[in-house]
Design a protein around this motif. Structure first.
Motif, short mmCIF file in Angstrom:
data_model
loop_
_atom_site.label_atom_id
_atom_site.label_comp_id
_atom_site.label_asym_id
_atom_site.label_seq_id
_atom_site.Cartn_x
_atom_site.Cartn_y
_atom_site.Cartn_z
N ASN A 253 46.35 33.21 39.30
CA ASN A 253 47.53 33.53 38.61
C ASN A 253 47.27 33.84 37.29
N LEU A 254 47.00 34.98 36.83
CA LEU A 254 46.59 35.18 35.53
C LEU A 254 47.55 36.39 34.84
N TRP A 255 48.30 37.19 35.61
CA TRP A 255 48.85 38.32 34.85
C TRP A 255 50.32 37.78 34.41
N PRO A 256 50.75 38.14 33.41
CA PRO A 256 50.31 38.86 32.27
C PRO A 256 49.79 38.21 31.06
N HIS A 257 49.32 37.15 31.32
CA HIS A 257 48.79 36.32 30.13
C HIS A 257 47.36 36.25 29.72
N THR A 258 46.70 36.13 31.03
CA THR A 258 45.16 36.01 30.72
C THR A 258 44.57 37.02 31.63
N ALA A 259 43.57 37.90 30.86
CA ALA A 259 43.03 39.07 31.32
C ALA A 259 41.95 38.33 32.35
N VAL A 260 41.66 39.28 33.42
CA VAL A 260 40.71 38.95 34.19
C VAL A 260 39.41 38.95 33.54
N PRO A 261 38.44 38.12 33.76
CA PRO A 261 37.09 37.78 33.33
C PRO A 261 36.16 38.99 33.80
N VAL A 262 35.37 39.16 33.12
CA VAL A 262 34.39 40.14 33.50
C VAL A 262 33.45 39.51 34.04
N GLY A 263 33.10 39.78 35.32
CA GLY A 263 32.26 39.22 36.32
C GLY A 263 31.57 40.20 37.30
N THR A 264 31.15 39.82 38.55
CA THR A 264 30.71 40.70 39.50
C THR A 264 31.84 40.89 40.41
N PRO A 265 32.56 42.08 40.45
CA PRO A 265 33.61 42.39 41.28
C PRO A 265 33.45 42.42 42.64
N HIS A 266 34.15 42.14 43.68
CA HIS A 266 34.12 42.25 44.89
C HIS A 266 35.33 42.44 45.87
N PRO A 267 35.33 43.00 47.00
CA PRO A 267 36.53 43.07 47.79
C PRO A 267 36.90 41.84 47.80
N ILE A 268 38.39 41.85 47.83
CA ILE A 268 39.09 40.51 48.36
C ILE A 268 39.99 40.75 49.38
N PRO A 269 40.49 39.56 50.13
CA PRO A 269 41.25 39.66 51.44
C PRO A 269 42.65 39.85 50.96
N PHE A 270 43.36 40.25 51.79
CA PHE A 270 44.85 40.34 51.20
C PHE A 270 45.66 40.35 52.45
N ASP A 271 46.91 40.24 52.30
CA ASP A 271 48.02 40.05 53.55
C ASP A 271 48.18 41.38 54.04
N GLU A 272 48.73 41.27 55.15
CA GLU A 272 49.07 42.62 56.14
C GLU A 272 50.39 43.03 55.90
N ILE A 273 51.00 42.90 54.64
CA ILE A 273 52.32 43.26 54.47
C ILE A 273 52.48 43.97 53.13
N THR A 274 51.57 43.73 52.03
CA THR A 274 51.73 44.38 50.74
C THR A 274 51.10 45.67 50.99
N PRO A 275 51.50 46.69 50.48
CA PRO A 275 51.03 48.02 50.22
C PRO A 275 49.83 48.17 49.50
N ARG A 276 48.94 48.95 49.87
CA ARG A 276 47.83 49.14 48.91
C ARG A 276 48.02 50.61 48.18
N ASN A 277 48.89 50.47 47.43
CA ASN A 277 49.63 51.70 46.87
C ASN A 277 49.61 52.04 45.29
N CYS A 278 48.31 51.64 44.86
CA CYS A 278 48.19 51.81 43.31
C CYS A 278 47.31 52.89 42.69
N MET A 279 46.07 53.28 43.63
CA MET A 279 45.26 54.27 43.14
C MET A 279 45.49 55.54 44.16
#
Length: 423
Positions: A253-279
């Motif tokens: 729970n970081l948005w919008p006050h704390t930026a995501v720390p730079v690390g090693t990104p990886h795919p994360i699981p998500f629910d079956e309801i929220t659309p993947r409609n950003c990119m």
């Protein structure tokens, strides 16, 4: 004819989407639109917007009659639903009138008049079908993509200064007034596009033909092609992946006050309801297209197009629906699609092929860099950030330069001054 081939291809695409949706136990765009003939519509204003687009081929007298019939049918449906205590919504009448004019075109019109009326009907139905197809795409993305790539985009977004976090805090500081104003601009983008489309098509009934290229063509192309990219690059958005809207599925729970720390990104699981409609950000693509087309209008329309572009970009970031990287990709995507549609209208040549291929290459390079170079982009933000903006700027420059060559301004021919002849 080209319009007939395009119609067949579009119908085939809708059938394919229907089959895919049925595979996942959901009605597709054809079933949803057919159901609205009798059942409660999901969006009455959209159906009436489709009716308005269809009516550009009618005379003013025919328009008033068509609108009156649509309203009368909706009143009957309204009374029936009121008696049955059913959900209230209008729009059935608009769909009935559109279908009625399709029947008239086939049975009572011939030649060019039949073609013109069928084009109007197709335009109105495609506006609704495009919206239904988008909903089907969103459902498919949530069903078929159990993981999202938000950590990659959030990391790459450091190169742009984490604009969603910055604008999110600004919108939060404006309170409910700023929130509701931006929400109105964001939500009414289709209405703004419909109003300008009607302006572009205002001479169709008089000239008995459609202009070769107009806003609706590009809007529909973006809506039909864009969601396919979601399947390749599924992203939920910062307010879901890193905010309160994501609930238990949020990585933090970081948005919008704390930026995501730079690390090693990886795919994360998500629910079956929220659309993947950003990119990419299709709201950005549509607003960019609206901005481009309003350049050809009056000063008021140019101001309105600029206002909607700025408001939409602010809302997409400030509400946490998109990352800055999504917006960069959305602009490139919009210009590439618009260039392809204009080339299709005027005839393909070397400049058209070059512009579309270049835009496609830049768009692909953006997706590849977001996916495979996010850490390097975040660690070298002062290099990666300007490179992203330069890549987007190069596509903008190429589009402006190429389209100006296609439509050069008419030069004023100076007449020679009369010379006095001595007798």
């Amino acid at each position: 004819m080209l319009w007939a081939v395009a119609g067949v291809v579009t119908f085939g695409f809708l059938v394919a989407m229907e089959i895919i949706a049925r595979h996942y136990g959901m009605p597709g765009p054809i079933a949803n639109q057919a159901g609205e003939v009798i059942l409660t519509p999901t969006s009455g204003p959209l159906l009436y917007a489709g009716l308005a687009l269809m009516m550009v081929v009618l005379s003013w007298r025919q328009r008033f009659i068509a609108l009156g019939i649509a309203a009368g049918i909706d009143i009957v449906f309204f009374l029936v639903r009121w008696v049955l205590d059913a959900k209230m919504m209008f729009g059935n009448g608009a769909l009935w009138v559109i279908i009625g004019y399709a029947f008239i075109a086939v049975t009572r019109r011939t030649g060019k008049e039949r073609v013109l009326l069928l084009k109007g009907v197709g335009l109105g139905l495609l506006l609704v079908a495009g919206h239904k197809t988008g909903d089907t795409w969103l459902m498919i993305t949530s069903e078929t993509r159990p993981t999202v790539l938000d950590p990659y985009v959030a990391t790459a977004d450091h190169a742009l200064g984490n604009p969603s976090w910055v604008v999110g805090r600004i919108v939060e500081a404006t309170g409910p007034i700023g929130y509701h104003a931006l929400h109105l601009v964001y939500g009414q983008l289709p209405l703004a596009a419909a109003v300008f489309a009607l302006y572009q098509l205002r001479h169709v009934a008089e000239r008995r033909r459609f202009p070769g290229h107009h806003l609706v063509r590009t809007f529909l192309a973006i809506g039909l092609v864009g969601p396919a990219i979601y399947m390749i690059f599924p992203v939920a958005g910062p307010v879901f992946a890193y905010g309160a809207e994501g609930g238990q599925w949020a990585a933090a729970n970081l948005w919008p006050h704390t930026a995501v720390p730079v690390g090693t990104p990886h795919p994360i699981p998500f629910d079956e309801i929220t659309p993947r409609n950003c990119m990419p950000s299709l709201h950005t693509a549509w607003a960019t297209t609206l901005f481009i087309h309003t350049r050809e209008g009056s000063r008021l329309l140019r101001y309105a197009g600029t206002f909607w572009l700025v408001g939409t970009l602010t809302a997409t970031l400030g509400f946490g629906y998109h990352y800055g990287a999504d917006l960069v990709a959305g602009v490139v995507f919009a210009l590439t699609i618009e260039a392809a549609m204009r080339s299709f209208h005027r005839g393909w040549d070397r400049s058209g092929y070059t512009l579309v291929v270049y835009g496609s290459v830049v768009f692909t390079a953006l997706l590849v860099s977001y996916r495979y170079l996010p850490v390097e982009m975040a660690r070298h933000a002062w290099v990666a950030g300007p490179c992203l903006l330069l890549a987007m700027g190069s596509v903008i420059y190429g589009y402006v330069r190429t389209t100006r060559a296609w439509h050069p301004r008419t030069a004023l021919v100076q007449q020679p001054e009369p010379q006095l002849v001595q007798v």
